[in-house]
Design an enzyme around this catalytic site. Structure first.
Site, PDB file in Angstrom:
ATOM      1  N   ASP A 102       1.103   2.370  14.476  1.00 15.62           N
ATOM      2  CA  ASP A 102       1.099   1.118  13.876  1.00 15.62           C
ATOM      3  C   ASP A 102       2.545   0.467  13.927  1.00 15.62           C
ATOM      4  O   ASP A 102       3.659   1.031  13.452  1.00 15.62           O
ATOM      5  CB  ASP A 102       0.481   1.083  12.561  1.00 15.62           C
ATOM      6  N   HIS A 103       2.636  -0.642  14.430  1.00 10.29           N
ATOM      7  CA  HIS A 103       3.769  -1.556  14.469  1.00 10.29           C
ATOM      8  C   HIS A 103       5.046  -0.997  15.014  1.00 10.29           C
ATOM      9  O   HIS A 103       6.158  -0.791  14.344  1.00 10.29           O
ATOM     10  CB  HIS A 103       4.233  -2.003  12.725  1.00 10.29           C
ATOM     11  N   ASP A 124       4.899  -4.011  18.124  1.00 13.68           N
ATOM     12  CA  ASP A 124       5.477  -5.195  17.477  1.00 13.68           C
ATOM     13  C   ASP A 124       6.966  -5.712  17.660  1.00 13.68           C
ATOM     14  O   ASP A 124       7.796  -5.337  17.359  1.00 13.68           O
ATOM     15  CB  ASP A 124       5.129  -4.877  15.817  1.00 13.68           C
TER      16      ASP A 124
END
Length: 128
Positions: A102-103, A124
């Site tokens: 994630d990210h 990201d």
């Protein structure tokens, strides 16, 4: 009154490939059949095991999410161990699960996650 949504266990059988489901397949099945798939950030093996146990108890698919900092634990050795443990837990689970980075803001993190076998990732680059 609360809105009631069907759960994974109440909907039609999850039609997925014979291999472990990808994050995309899980989300497509959820959209098609009208249920949600929770994503849960974990930081250690206990977190992984808690998500697996909860998903199996609820008969629900789930996404186990790790953050890029987790990949860098103990010079990267701890991150590789966490990913390996998560993948082992996922492969023995009775419900569809996936592992997601994630990210991630660095290409090196994305490359490492893919090399370790993470099923999906969110790149990201919004800060650039």
């Amino acid at each position: 009154p609360l809105l009631q949504y069907p759960s994974f266990s109440e909907t039609a059988e999850l039609r997925l490939p014979t291999s472990r489901p990808s994050t995309m397949h899980m989300l497509q099945a959820a959209a098609r059949d009208g249920y949600a798939v929770g994503g849960f950030n974990v930081y250690n093996l206990e977190g992984v095991l808690a998500v697996v146990a909860a998903a199996e108890l609820a008969c629900s698919p789930a996404i186990i999410q790790i953050l890029p900092a987790s990949l860098r634990l103990q010079g990267g050795v701890g991150g590789a161990a966490l990913v390996a443990a998560a993948l082992a837990a996922i492969s023995s689970s009775s419900v569809p699960l996936s592992l997601h980075l994630d990210h991630a803001c660095a290409s090196a993190d994305l490359d490492q996650a893919l090399e370790l076998g993470v099923h999906s990732l969110l790149a990201d680059f919004s800060a650039e």
